[in-house]
Write a protein that holds these residues in place. Sequence first.
Motif, PDB file in Angstrom:
ATOM      1  N   MET A   1      -0.685  -0.437  10.029  1.00 54.88           N
ATOM      2  CA  MET A   1      -1.673  -0.412   8.949  1.00 54.88           C
ATOM      3  C   MET A   1      -1.985  -1.820   8.454  1.00 54.88           C
ATOM      4  O   MET A   1      -3.149  -2.209   8.329  1.00 54.88           O
ATOM      5  N   TYR A   2      -0.945  -2.594   8.224  1.00 55.98           N
ATOM      6  CA  TYR A   2      -1.159  -3.954   7.694  1.00 55.98           C
ATOM      7  C   TYR A   2      -1.795  -4.865   8.737  1.00 55.98           C
ATOM      8  O   TYR A   2      -2.590  -5.744   8.413  1.00 55.98           O
TER       9      TYR A   2
ATOM     10  N   ARG B   1      -5.438  -4.532   8.552  1.00 56.25           N
ATOM     11  CA  ARG B   1      -5.985  -5.195   7.364  1.00 56.25           C
ATOM     12  C   ARG B   1      -6.004  -6.713   7.553  1.00 56.25           C
ATOM     13  O   ARG B   1      -6.988  -7.384   7.215  1.00 56.25           O
TER      14      ARG B   1
ATOM     15  N   ASN C   1       0.841  -1.188   0.000  1.00 61.39           N
ATOM     16  CA  ASN C   1       0.000   0.000   0.000  1.00 61.39           C
ATOM     17  C   ASN C   1       0.882   1.247   0.000  1.00 61.39           C
ATOM     18  O   ASN C   1       1.174   1.818   1.060  1.00 61.39           O
TER      19      ASN C   1
ATOM     20  N   TYR D   1      -3.317  -4.673   0.006  1.00 58.16           N
ATOM     21  CA  TYR D   1      -3.675  -3.522  -0.828  1.00 58.16           C
ATOM     22  C   TYR D   1      -5.052  -2.932  -0.519  1.00 58.16           C
ATOM     23  O   TYR D   1      -5.186  -1.713  -0.362  1.00 58.16           O
ATOM     24  N   PRO D   2      -6.117  -3.729  -0.378  1.00 59.04           N
ATOM     25  CA  PRO D   2      -7.440  -3.154  -0.102  1.00 59.04           C
ATOM     26  C   PRO D   2      -7.546  -2.632   1.342  1.00 59.04           C
ATOM     27  O   PRO D   2      -6.792  -3.063   2.221  1.00 59.04           O
ATOM     28  N   THR D   3      -8.486  -1.711   1.555  1.00 56.01           N
ATOM     29  CA  THR D   3      -8.727  -1.188   2.907  1.00 56.01           C
ATOM     30  C   THR D   3      -9.474  -2.248   3.728  1.00 56.01           C
ATOM     31  O   THR D   3     -10.072  -3.166   3.169  1.00 56.01           O
ATOM     32  N   PRO D   4      -9.481  -2.093   5.071  1.00 62.26           N
ATOM     33  CA  PRO D   4     -10.244  -3.048   5.900  1.00 62.26           C
ATOM     34  C   PRO D   4     -11.693  -3.162   5.448  1.00 62.26           C
ATOM     35  O   PRO D   4     -12.250  -4.269   5.371  1.00 62.26           O
ATOM     36  N   GLU D   5     -12.329  -2.039   5.082  1.00 60.69           N
ATOM     37  CA  GLU D   5     -13.714  -2.084   4.627  1.00 60.69           C
ATOM     38  C   GLU D   5     -13.826  -2.923   3.353  1.00 60.69           C
ATOM     39  O   GLU D   5     -14.718  -3.772   3.213  1.00 60.69           O
ATOM     40  N   GLN D   6     -12.918  -2.669   2.422  1.00 61.45           N
ATOM     41  CA  GLN D   6     -12.939  -3.443   1.172  1.00 61.45           C
ATOM     42  C   GLN D   6     -12.695  -4.919   1.447  1.00 61.45           C
ATOM     43  O   GLN D   6     -13.309  -5.788   0.829  1.00 61.45           O
TER      44      GLN D   6
ATOM     45  N   SER E   1       0.290   4.151  -0.754  1.00 62.30           N
ATOM     46  CA  SER E   1      -0.336   5.430  -0.364  1.00 62.30           C
ATOM     47  C   SER E   1       0.091   5.820   1.052  1.00 62.30           C
ATOM     48  O   SER E   1      -0.100   6.961   1.469  1.00 62.30           O
ATOM     49  N   ALA E   2       0.677   4.862   1.783  1.00 62.36           N
ATOM     50  CA  ALA E   2       1.132   5.178   3.150  1.00 62.36           C
ATOM     51  C   ALA E   2       2.552   5.734   3.175  1.00 62.36           C
ATOM     52  O   ALA E   2       3.090   6.015   4.239  1.00 62.36           O
TER      53      ALA E   2
END
Lengths: 440, 440
Positions: A317-318, A321, A57, A394-399, A59-60
């Motif tokens: 972050m990971y 996820r 990811n 790669y995807p967010t927790p929501e995704q 973006s971080a």
Amino acid sequence: MSVDPRESKPCPQGSRIDPYVGSYAARAQGMVASEVRALFAVASRPEVVSLAGGMPNVSALPLDALSDIVQRVVTEQGATALQYGSAQGDPVLRQHICEVMGLEGIDASPDDVIVTVGSQQALDLVTKVFIDPGDVVLTEGPTYVTAINTFAAYQARIEHVLMDDDGVIPEALEEMLTRLAAEGARVKFFYTVPTFNNPAGVTLTTERRARVLEICQRFNLLVLEDNPYGLLRYEGEPVRALRADAPRNVIYLGSFSKTLSPGFRIGWALAPSAVRDKLVLAAESAMLSHSSFNQLVVGRYLATHPWREQIKDFNEMYRARRDAMLTSLDALMPAGSSWTRPEGGFFVWVRLPEGLDSKAMLPRAVGERVAYVPGTGFFHGDDGRGNMRLSFCYPTPEQIREGVRRLVGVLESEISLRDTFGSASAPPRLGDDAPAPDLP
Amino acid sequence: MSVDPRESKPCPQGSRIDPYVGSYAARAQGMVASEVRALFAVASRPEVVSLAGGMPNVSALPLDALSDIVQRVVTEQGATALQYGSAQGDPVLRQHICEVMGLEGIDASPDDVIVTVGSQQALDLVTKVFIDPGDVVLTEGPTYVTAINTFAAYQARIEHVLMDDDGVIPEALEEMLTRLAAEGARVKFFYTVPTFNNPAGVTLTTERRARVLEICQRFNLLVLEDNPYGLLRYEGEPVRALRADAPRNVIYLGSFSKTLSPGFRIGWALAPSAVRDKLVLAAESAMLSHSSFNQLVVGRYLATHPWREQIKDFNEMYRARRDAMLTSLDALMPAGSSWTRPEGGFFVWVRLPEGLDSKAMLPRAVGERVAYVPGTGFFHGDDGRGNMRLSFCYPTPEQIREGVRRLVGVLESEISLRDTFGSASAPPRLGDDAPAPDLP
């Protein structure tokens, strides 16, 4: 692009007319396109939740710091950064690489490090230097997709060693080496991703590490330790790299693709000096030298940015996820399925309920707007239909939660098909998933 | 570093003890260190004028523009620049590459371009895809050093085709192809640097280009056109690339290492689509993908910087250096010597007076604080002792004039030795120039 170019695996090329078909080297027969590429092209649509790719990811990343670093490298080090370098790589970067490896117990000299285009190039160079057609390479089963492609491209004979939740099984390794010795096979090395294995997510236990090294030393076998994920740990105690306890028997491959960025393509190999000499010469004939600019950028990042803290931030972050994925799987997965519980890295390895075929059901899953990599991608041969690799990097927790919901929906309809008709989705007809001509 | 890593050539490895010596692939026997590397390490001292290296003069680059470009790529395109890309390369860059090739008459689709780590990697991938051990590669004699190393690393049989001041001699090419066909040899491709040849500095004439293409088509032979210098022309009329007139029979290799900077390692191959598919797969298993960051930087440079004018500036600078070298050679070189008069590129090829040995006299030349590359470096086998390559790309005109003065001093003492004792410097004893363990 929501799919990691790593996701590809041998299958026959499409039948386009090729005037050069008689001219290729024998090894080129082993260079074949991904069987699931066409599907991944679909899977890269925004409405699809991809649990397939192994992309970090980015973006971080600290863009302000990086932007400052790259322009300083041009203005302050331009004469070096914009010129050819040596095939072994920048000495300052190699010094920093030794500091990074020190975090996993490795005591190494920068003289024994060679900088490569990601650890993938190191894997290619080691294979190029050691493998004649028919030589045996041992790997875990399952193992990293593109390692299989690289070994196949040099016409190696690939043998998988059984693994479980504690990593490769020493008894299975010893049994296989005994059998191969008996048949007089030329076994060149044991390729392993011992920490947060791709795709299995499992880590070789400390006790097993000692036994694996003892067995390989007894059989005089080189270990090729591939460790791109080792510093991405979300729980549990750090383990020592295999290389830390067997400097003369292990070639160690590292990478900044997961701990910084894959965009600079900076990886490395740490090898015994005689092997390093060969790797440097192989690198020279393969590319002359790596990008001086990128090496100075990564070196300056390591010298000026608090990269250890940066990795801690990545790990938080990971971890969120991974937890989102494990919690969703715990809550929703149907009976008869099981999965690994990685303490780090990017991947969860799923075993499907009896009779389900991960490769056959992939088109339906993509139709339901969720993608994964079928287990078949991670074996040389046809194992893995009962498995799939799910990535949470790669995807967010929501995704991730939504992706698992969609996936479970597909599994449940497959199960009802199985219970009604005795079998789930039929395997795709030959040609259904003919490869795209190039990467998505 | 005042030596281009390209300057290396096969010779036996040092005799250090290597526990893995029995484990290497057969091809690794072809991976051997430069015989002149130890000397070049000395030659890189500031007091030595190096006419050896083929490094571009990057001090002429627009650093302010590049500094702005690299930081914008991070801040405006970070999500792409810092992520994995495709193995074929960035589509926008491939579009720009087609514009660059258009300057030499090539009409190509970005779909048929693959971005590589310098054109060296393209050379490696093409060889990997086509060459089985014992397959024949035709090259000019002399030819590019590291091409010889790459072909040797894949165990190719290398055959040199005679060239003169107008480039490769068509009759010699046809004669050799006829002979090889008679003996049933598997000839895979003809590797050529037709424009401003490295090391000869000569350019294949337009009339000969047509004949060479006709001969290769008649023998159904692929042409591998390596053209890193084509846009660096200091006089005379531009010539069309071979690829421009034979799209289906030529694999074209290009590079930004000389027209922009070698520090980003951006080169490319343009190949017929079936071959391109193989090259993309070979690139994927060799490195996954090239640096997205570097590809976006070069793409942005081509989109935002007046790069055609920039190349004109480079050409004025290099023209002055070439003129300094040719003027000095005209004024000072002893009778019995001759040299080429390049209309572009980086190199002048010198034929020494009878009885002089460029390899044997190199230590003396370095002692006199001038370096060159002995002609032996550019042949597979032992030709070239009567030749040397002088490069005018890196040193200033003043340094070039001083370097030629020193070189002529060495030549004159060699000539008096020859005239007194019947021979000049004795060839170095075996081991006198044992290779350094890695690049200088």
